[in-house]
Write a protein that holds these residues in place. Structure first.
Motif, PDB file in Angstrom:
ATOM      1  N   GLU B   7      54.602  38.388  42.064  1.00 36.50           N
ATOM      2  CA  GLU B   7      55.017  37.489  41.059  1.00 36.50           C
ATOM      3  C   GLU B   7      54.053  36.332  40.750  1.00 36.50           C
ATOM      4  N   GLU B  17      46.021  41.893  35.433  1.00 40.17           N
ATOM      5  CA  GLU B  17      46.957  42.886  36.147  1.00 40.17           C
ATOM      6  C   GLU B  17      46.526  44.214  36.725  1.00 40.17           C
ATOM      7  N   ARG B  18      45.997  44.767  35.427  1.00 43.96           N
ATOM      8  CA  ARG B  18      45.357  46.101  35.633  1.00 43.96           C
ATOM      9  C   ARG B  18      44.436  46.154  36.933  1.00 43.96           C
ATOM     10  N   LEU B  21      46.206  45.596  40.317  1.00 42.40           N
ATOM     11  CA  LEU B  21      47.074  46.837  40.545  1.00 42.40           C
ATOM     12  C   LEU B  21      46.123  47.652  41.463  1.00 42.40           C
ATOM     13  N   ARG B  22      45.032  48.037  40.908  1.00 47.76           N
ATOM     14  CA  ARG B  22      44.367  49.312  41.398  1.00 47.76           C
ATOM     15  C   ARG B  22      43.539  48.487  42.446  1.00 47.76           C
ATOM     16  N   ASN B  25      46.352  48.505  45.431  1.00 48.43           N
ATOM     17  CA  ASN B  25      46.839  49.742  46.139  1.00 48.43           C
ATOM     18  C   ASN B  25      45.523  50.410  46.715  1.00 48.43           C
ATOM     19  N   THR B  42      53.602  49.556  43.388  1.00 49.00           N
ATOM     20  CA  THR B  42      53.099  48.168  43.145  1.00 49.00           C
ATOM     21  C   THR B  42      53.422  47.728  41.755  1.00 49.00           C
ATOM     22  N   ARG B  43      54.170  46.555  41.507  1.00 57.36           N
ATOM     23  CA  ARG B  43      54.289  45.980  40.435  1.00 57.36           C
ATOM     24  C   ARG B  43      53.988  44.576  40.185  1.00 57.36           C
ATOM     25  N   PHE B  44      53.798  44.046  38.994  1.00 53.54           N
ATOM     26  CA  PHE B  44      53.592  42.718  38.605  1.00 53.54           C
ATOM     27  C   PHE B  44      54.863  42.077  37.951  1.00 53.54           C
ATOM     28  N   VAL B  45      55.359  41.002  38.160  1.00 60.03           N
ATOM     29  CA  VAL B  45      56.458  40.182  37.311  1.00 60.03           C
ATOM     30  C   VAL B  45      55.668  38.876  37.060  1.00 60.03           C
TER      31      VAL B  45
END
Lengths: 120, 120, 120
Positions: B7, B17-18, B21-22, B25, B42-45
């Motif tokens: 978050e 974010e991209r 995220l990579r 992970n 994995t997620r971004f909020v």
């Protein structure tokens, strides 16, 4: 470190989020458990896709979750939950004909693995 | 099975974010605790409605929560939190005049009741 | 008091959230653990910013988290997770060429500090 998240269903229109955010942080920071006011991080999340129960009634919810590092006494946790509930009781809209459920949950966070820092 | 949620407050504009995220992970999958890379989700909020503390300061936060099946050692959890913190330290924007708080939390998930499957 | 949150990745287009919400609440309320159907509060959260694993594969996820007041038996928790999984198995889209992961987690909520009330 306290992380506070307040979720609500979007059939509570015109929720005064800004006012509630300020009031929540003031209430939580007034607890003797919070040593640095800057640590309290609060967010509101509005849910458009939700369902409460199975009966054909008009229902809404507001739910707060406070995450704290583990080690607080049961009394301290009850006190914090009560502070949050009091603010939400005051600020949550009560549309006519809608049953609004309020809940507050306190969560212990794992202390040894918690990372916290300020980026320069 | 690891579930990672990051978050952040939306006064951290242009969060990459991209890339994050990579990198997240890759960092988590490099842990010996993760047996199958495909398990890491994995997620971004991004939060538009937030408040940090009570003082009139410019503040932002990024908070990661990793949920793992219970049973990992304290050392393994600290290692995972450290891997995540390192990635966020590298990728989080630091706008001038904004104090950015970074935190990482590890959560044990109840193992006996956990359901996991792949839909054909 | 049960709080159910279902997250999914937005490469599962046209997720039938309304139908799934009703089916989930019916399934959870049919459990002997739920005394009042009005207590079950379910929400869907769709994630646009996500990454699964590190390999260049087409992957999607749906993850449910049910939060209950602590004190349920392991068997009751497994039963509830199974009910939720069954509904998600039925309603989750399965796009061609996409590996869809389904998971269900049960979380115990701290009972002494939990606040619950209905606003008049």
């Amino acid at each position: 470190m306290p992380h506070l998240t307040v979720e609500y269903s979007d059939n509570l229109p015109d929720y005064p989020e800004r006012e509630a955010l300020r009031a929540l942080n003031a209430a939580v920071c007034a607890s003797p458990e919070v040593l640095d006011e800057a640590d309290v991080k609060t967010r509101f999340v509005r849910h458009a896709s939700f369902e409460i129960g199975t009966a054909p009634a008009q229902r809404a919810f507001v739910h707060a979750q406070l995450r704290l590092l583990a080690g607080r006494s049961p009394e301290a946790k009850q006190d914090l939950a009560g502070r949050i509930a009091e603010v939400l009781r005051q600020h949550t809209p009560r549309p006519a004909g809608v049953l609004v459920q309020l809940s507050v949950e306190i969560v212990d966070m794992d202390r040894p693995s918690y990372v916290k820092e300020r980026l320069a």
